[in-house]
Write a protein that holds these residues in place. Sequence first.
Motif, PDB file in Angstrom:
ATOM      1  N   UNK A 100       3.849   0.856   2.401  1.00 15.94           N
ATOM      2  CA  UNK A 100       3.672  -0.097   3.485  1.00 15.94           C
ATOM      3  C   UNK A 100       3.477  -1.500   2.937  1.00 15.94           C
ATOM      4  N   UNK A 101       4.092  -2.453   3.613  1.00 19.27           N
ATOM      5  CA  UNK A 101       3.874  -3.860   3.342  1.00 19.27           C
ATOM      6  C   UNK A 101       2.767  -4.340   4.279  1.00 19.27           C
ATOM      7  N   UNK A 102       1.936  -5.257   3.798  1.00 16.56           N
ATOM      8  CA  UNK A 102       0.850  -5.756   4.629  1.00 16.56           C
ATOM      9  C   UNK A 102       0.624  -7.237   4.390  1.00 16.56           C
ATOM     10  N   UNK A 103       0.144  -7.906   5.417  1.00 19.84           N
ATOM     11  CA  UNK A 103      -0.313  -9.286   5.284  1.00 19.84           C
ATOM     12  C   UNK A 103      -1.755  -9.243   4.811  1.00 19.84           C
ATOM     13  N   UNK A 151      -4.697   5.925   2.477  1.00 20.23           N
ATOM     14  CA  UNK A 151      -3.845   4.813   2.085  1.00 20.23           C
ATOM     15  C   UNK A 151      -4.529   4.033   0.968  1.00 20.23           C
ATOM     16  N   UNK A 152      -3.760   3.661  -0.063  1.00 23.69           N
ATOM     17  CA  UNK A 152      -4.330   2.951  -1.192  1.00 23.69           C
ATOM     18  C   UNK A 152      -3.535   1.696  -1.512  1.00 23.69           C
ATOM     19  N   UNK A 153      -4.247   0.691  -2.008  1.00 27.53           N
ATOM     20  CA  UNK A 153      -3.612  -0.548  -2.420  1.00 27.53           C
ATOM     21  C   UNK A 153      -2.846  -0.325  -3.720  1.00 27.53           C
ATOM     22  N   UNK A 154      -1.598  -0.733  -3.726  1.00 23.45           N
ATOM     23  CA  UNK A 154      -0.767  -0.621  -4.923  1.00 23.45           C
ATOM     24  C   UNK A 154      -0.712  -1.953  -5.672  1.00 23.45           C
ATOM     25  N   UNK A 155      -0.440  -3.030  -4.941  1.00 24.89           N
ATOM     26  CA  UNK A 155      -0.304  -4.337  -5.582  1.00 24.89           C
ATOM     27  C   UNK A 155      -0.462  -5.427  -4.536  1.00 24.89           C
ATOM     28  N   UNK A 156      -0.904  -6.598  -4.970  1.00 31.24           N
ATOM     29  CA  UNK A 156      -1.048  -7.736  -4.080  1.00 31.24           C
ATOM     30  C   UNK A 156      -0.623  -8.996  -4.817  1.00 31.24           C
ATOM     31  N   UNK A 157      -0.135  -9.971  -4.048  1.00 27.89           N
ATOM     32  CA  UNK A 157       0.275 -11.247  -4.621  1.00 27.89           C
ATOM     33  C   UNK A 157      -0.203 -12.364  -3.702  1.00 27.89           C
ATOM     34  N   UNK A 158      -0.861 -13.360  -4.282  1.00 23.94           N
ATOM     35  CA  UNK A 158      -1.370 -14.468  -3.481  1.00 23.94           C
ATOM     36  C   UNK A 158      -0.258 -15.469  -3.201  1.00 23.94           C
ATOM     37  N   UNK A 206       0.854  -1.183   0.000  1.00 18.25           N
ATOM     38  CA  UNK A 206       0.000   0.000   0.000  1.00 18.25           C
ATOM     39  C   UNK A 206       0.892   1.235   0.000  1.00 18.25           C
ATOM     40  N   UNK A 207       0.285   2.359  -0.273  1.00 21.18           N
ATOM     41  CA  UNK A 207       1.015   3.619  -0.145  1.00 21.18           C
ATOM     42  C   UNK A 207       0.069   4.711   0.349  1.00 21.18           C
ATOM     43  N   UNK A 208       0.675   5.681   1.013  1.00 19.81           N
ATOM     44  CA  UNK A 208      -0.093   6.811   1.516  1.00 19.81           C
ATOM     45  C   UNK A 208       0.688   8.084   1.264  1.00 19.81           C
ATOM     46  N   UNK A 209       0.123   8.938   0.423  1.00 21.16           N
ATOM     47  CA  UNK A 209       0.726  10.233   0.141  1.00 21.16           C
ATOM     48  C   UNK A 209       0.199  11.261   1.140  1.00 21.16           C
ATOM     49  N   UNK A 210       0.918  12.358   1.352  1.00 20.72           N
ATOM     50  CA  UNK A 210       0.463  13.378   2.299  1.00 20.72           C
ATOM     51  C   UNK A 210      -0.933  13.871   1.955  1.00 20.72           C
TER      52      UNK A 210
END
Length: 112
Positions: free
Chosen positions: A93-96, A44-51, A36-40
Amino acid sequence: VQLVESGGGLVQPGESLRLSCAASGFTFSISTMSWYRQAPGKERELVAAISGFGGTNYADSVKGRFTISRENAKKTVYLQMNSLRPEDTAVYYCAVGLGASWGQGTQVTVSS
């Protein structure tokens, strides 16, 4: 659960960066991982995900420029970012899963 991001920095438009996220404390190999990423001033928005099987999804804004990948033996997920633009500037940000647990974030700044 622990997620530790690295690889952020200051780059010029058009350059590349690779972010890494080292994971521990859960069964990494079967877990979907995401960036994810969050700009000022923005949400926060999802950028990419991998299963766990390697299937991927990307935000429209990064398709064709960013690539998410994983290395299960190292319990690490990567985000290769090419052709960076000023609008990619954010804390990444990295997320589970899709936000079950979060890393501390790494700053990416794209500026000339």
